[in-house]
Each structure stands twice: as C-alpha cells, then as structure tokens.
Scaffold this active site. Sequence first.
Site, PDB file in Angstrom:
ATOM      1  N   PHE A 135      -8.020   8.536 -12.655  1.00 52.73           N
ATOM      2  CA  PHE A 135      -7.928   9.971 -12.355  1.00 52.73           C
ATOM      3  C   PHE A 135      -6.452  10.352 -12.385  1.00 52.73           C
ATOM      4  O   PHE A 135      -5.660   9.853 -11.605  1.00 52.73           O
ATOM      5  CB  PHE A 135      -8.520  10.316 -10.982  1.00 52.73           C
ATOM      6  CG  PHE A 135      -8.532  11.807 -10.745  1.00 52.73           C
ATOM      7  CD1 PHE A 135      -9.570  12.598 -11.211  1.00 52.73           C
ATOM      8  CD2 PHE A 135      -7.474  12.435 -10.095  1.00 52.73           C
ATOM      9  CE1 PHE A 135      -9.565  13.971 -11.032  1.00 52.73           C
ATOM     10  CE2 PHE A 135      -7.450  13.807  -9.917  1.00 52.73           C
ATOM     11  CZ  PHE A 135      -8.503  14.581 -10.390  1.00 52.73           C
ATOM     12  N   ASP A 221       1.121   5.974 -12.431  1.00 55.58           N
ATOM     13  CA  ASP A 221       0.711   7.120 -11.631  1.00 55.58           C
ATOM     14  C   ASP A 221       0.597   6.628 -10.191  1.00 55.58           C
ATOM     15  O   ASP A 221      -0.388   5.995  -9.800  1.00 55.58           O
ATOM     16  CB  ASP A 221      -0.631   7.655 -12.148  1.00 55.58           C
ATOM     17  CG  ASP A 221      -1.124   8.849 -11.321  1.00 55.58           C
ATOM     18  OD1 ASP A 221      -0.663   9.012 -10.177  1.00 55.58           O
ATOM     19  OD2 ASP A 221      -1.990   9.592 -11.817  1.00 55.58           O
ATOM     20  N   LYS A 250       1.161  13.955  -3.496  1.00 57.83           N
ATOM     21  CA  LYS A 250       0.403  13.706  -2.269  1.00 57.83           C
ATOM     22  C   LYS A 250       1.289  13.538  -1.025  1.00 57.83           C
ATOM     23  O   LYS A 250       1.751  14.514  -0.468  1.00 57.83           O
ATOM     24  CB  LYS A 250      -0.552  12.539  -2.473  1.00 57.83           C
ATOM     25  CG  LYS A 250      -1.707  12.929  -3.427  1.00 57.83           C
ATOM     26  CD  LYS A 250      -2.903  12.065  -3.213  1.00 57.83           C
ATOM     27  CE  LYS A 250      -4.039  12.364  -4.182  1.00 57.83           C
ATOM     28  NZ  LYS A 250      -4.992  13.330  -3.668  1.00 57.83           N
TER      29      LYS A 250
END
Length: 405
Positions: A135, A221, A250
């Site tokens: 993702f 990532d 995040k």
Amino acid sequence: MTRETNWQDDATRDLMSLGGRLALLERGHGSHVWDADGRRYLDFLGGIAVNALGHAHPVFVDTVARQAATLSHVSNYFATPQQLELAARLKQLAGAGERGRVFLANSGTEANETAIKLARLHDRDGLIVSLEGAFHGRSTGALALTPKAAYQDPFRPLMPGVAHIAPTLEALEQLFAGGERIAALVVEPIQGEAGVLPLPDGYLRRARELTTEHGALLILDEVQTGMGRTGEWFAFQREGIVPDAMTLAKGIAAGFPLGAVVTFGDASDLFYPGTHNSTFGGNPLASAVANAVIQEIQDRDLLANVALRGRQLREGVASLPLVAGTRGAGLLIGIRLTAPVAADVRAAAHERGLIVNAPTDDAMRIAPAYTIGDAEVAEFLELFAAALDDVAARRADAHTEENPA
Ligand code: PLP
C-alpha cells in the site's frame, strides 16, 4: 453492537470520505478518546500509526500554539528555520550524511509521488517495481504501485511503466535476472495494510545488492514503519543497509499533517529547480511540530519504550483465545487469528471501548502511542481478551446451533 448502530450513516452524508462511520469522536487525551455520547475508548490504533505521542500531548499542544502565534505559513520562495532544522534532524537520524537531502510534503501519498518522480528522473525508461500486498497511497501514481484490484480497477488506465512482484526472495532474484530495465524497486519494510507482514529475512539486504548491481534505486516506503514505530528510527536500520530514498509521514509530526522524502548519495542530486514543489509542504507549523515530536522521543527515550511495550503486548496476546501468533516490530503489531474473524473481533472490541483495526480477514493491527505504560498495556489486554472471548463464545454458540447434540 450498540456502539456501532448508535452512529447514523445519515449524519456523515455531506462527507465524500468513504468510511469514518464507526463513531463521532470529539476529544482525546493520552491513549483515550471520547465520542459524542461521552463514551471512552482506549485508542490502540493511534490514527493508524500516527499519534505517536497520544492525544493532546502538551508538547504537541504547546508547539502548535507557539508556532501558530509566530509564523504558520510562507510561500516556498522562502525557507524557514523550522524547515531547515527538520531537514537536518531527519538526515542525521537516517544517517543520510553530507549528501543527503530532504523534501517536505503533506502526506505519505505525496511523499510517494515525489519518490516516483525521483525514480523517473533517475531512469525514465526503466520500470518502477512494487510488491504484491503493498500500500503506497491512492493518488494516481501511488495507486499504480498499490496492486489491489478493488483500489485500482475503477481508475484504469493507471500510470504506465510499473510492475509488481511477489514479496519473496525468489521473485526478487527473478526480477533482476530477467534482463528488464528497472528504474526503482519500491518496498515497505513491513506491509502494514497487508496485515503487518514483514519482508522475508534478508530481503532488504539482497534488494540493496541487486538494485546497486543493476543501477536501480532502492526506495523504501517507511510511511508507516518510520519515525520510531518499530523501535528504531527507521525499520531499514535493523537491516544494516542504506536505501537511495525513503518516504515518511504518519508519526512524523504525531498528528499534524506532514510527509517527507529523504534521499541518500547520488539520488540527492536528481531533482533540480522547477521539477517539484508543494505549497503547504514543510510549512513552519508542521515542521515545528515534527521537530518537537522528535525531541520529545529523544528526551524521554521513547524508542526504548516502543520496544519494551511491543514485547509486553506480543507476549500478552500470545495465549489469548483465537490468537495464532503475532508479527511486526515495536509498536506496529499484527495479531494473526486462527479463523477469518478479524471484523468480528474489531467490532466486539469497539463495543467494549477498544479501538483496533482489522486490515485483513484474519489479522488485527495495533499501533498505539509510543507513550503507553503499564496501565494502557493492562487495559488493552483486558479489553482485547474480552473481545476475543465474545467472538469465541458466539462461534461456539453458532457451532452448537448448527450441530445440536
Ligand atoms: N504508504 C504506506 C506504507 C501507508 O501505510 C500509507 C497510509 O496508510 C501511505 C503510504 C499513504 O499515506 P497517506 O495516507 O498519509 O497519504
């Protein structure tokens, strides 16, 4: 399921956001949030691995207030001290050395879009390769790297020049043995959305060797795994390798929107003026919060707490009903279930006042604040055990009904 049915779908109809109907949350403090009816929840999802310091942490609150009263935003014709400080901190934490550089964005998706452009600047004719189960976001470029039919199919045609391989060492070897030109390999050290699935042992080391050998970039990532979530500042640091670029978001500003790309070595020279920018990215408000969050993690030695509490949680859940095992690192924990009942467990937990997540049919994800202590661990284990008991009992009842004595 009273807690879930209390909340009316109708009330959210003005929002295009496709989800977000579990409860109407109004305030938070530490690891708890309260909904509009005053119900308290233990938040062990942390805004999906975002609220590293929990809710309404004084450092967060004071920094936002102070910086907002000083300078919130300027155009990107100017630099600010907060932005320069953050770039220096990220470079230092990542070991990016003199040559390292930092681009500041607003989200993980935007950081990944930046990384895609970096890969194109590196080799416009090579493939950008990501992993099955990955993702990387839902904007058009990041979506092309996120090979899930339900996300991709309504939006085809997708960005070309992308390929996906299985997250195995064999598939990695085959990719580079195949003779195809590869611009970049983009991987998450742990696939959060796939149920907190770590890469196979040795994967990152071999990926580093092969990408170097074939002149491809290795782009990590670390949107979910970075900024201390796994007990290291960045998950790659556990593997003894250095990527060409890493994306972050995040937890970086613990709830203030911010994303970043850190480049290493030659990859730092690819962007040149005019090739990329962002209006809000790295504004002094977001950067000041990130600096303060990093400082707080260092001052309180929170990475050690992440490792300690992660161990306690993994040990604590191991013997609970329906639990098959755990995976992940630090406070990014996947709890494997013995049956595909993750959605039921999530709902039962919610009913008891515990927020957890069910990324797949048979795995739960928890990503609590780095600040949790004995009290939060104990409260979680009690509520989670009760939720599992509820689901196990319902399954036993259903079994008895189907097979009466
Ligand atoms: N990359 C990873 C690994 C993620 O987990 C996410 C979000 O869940 C993203 C990228 C997208 O980040 P954002 O939602 O901040 O755009």
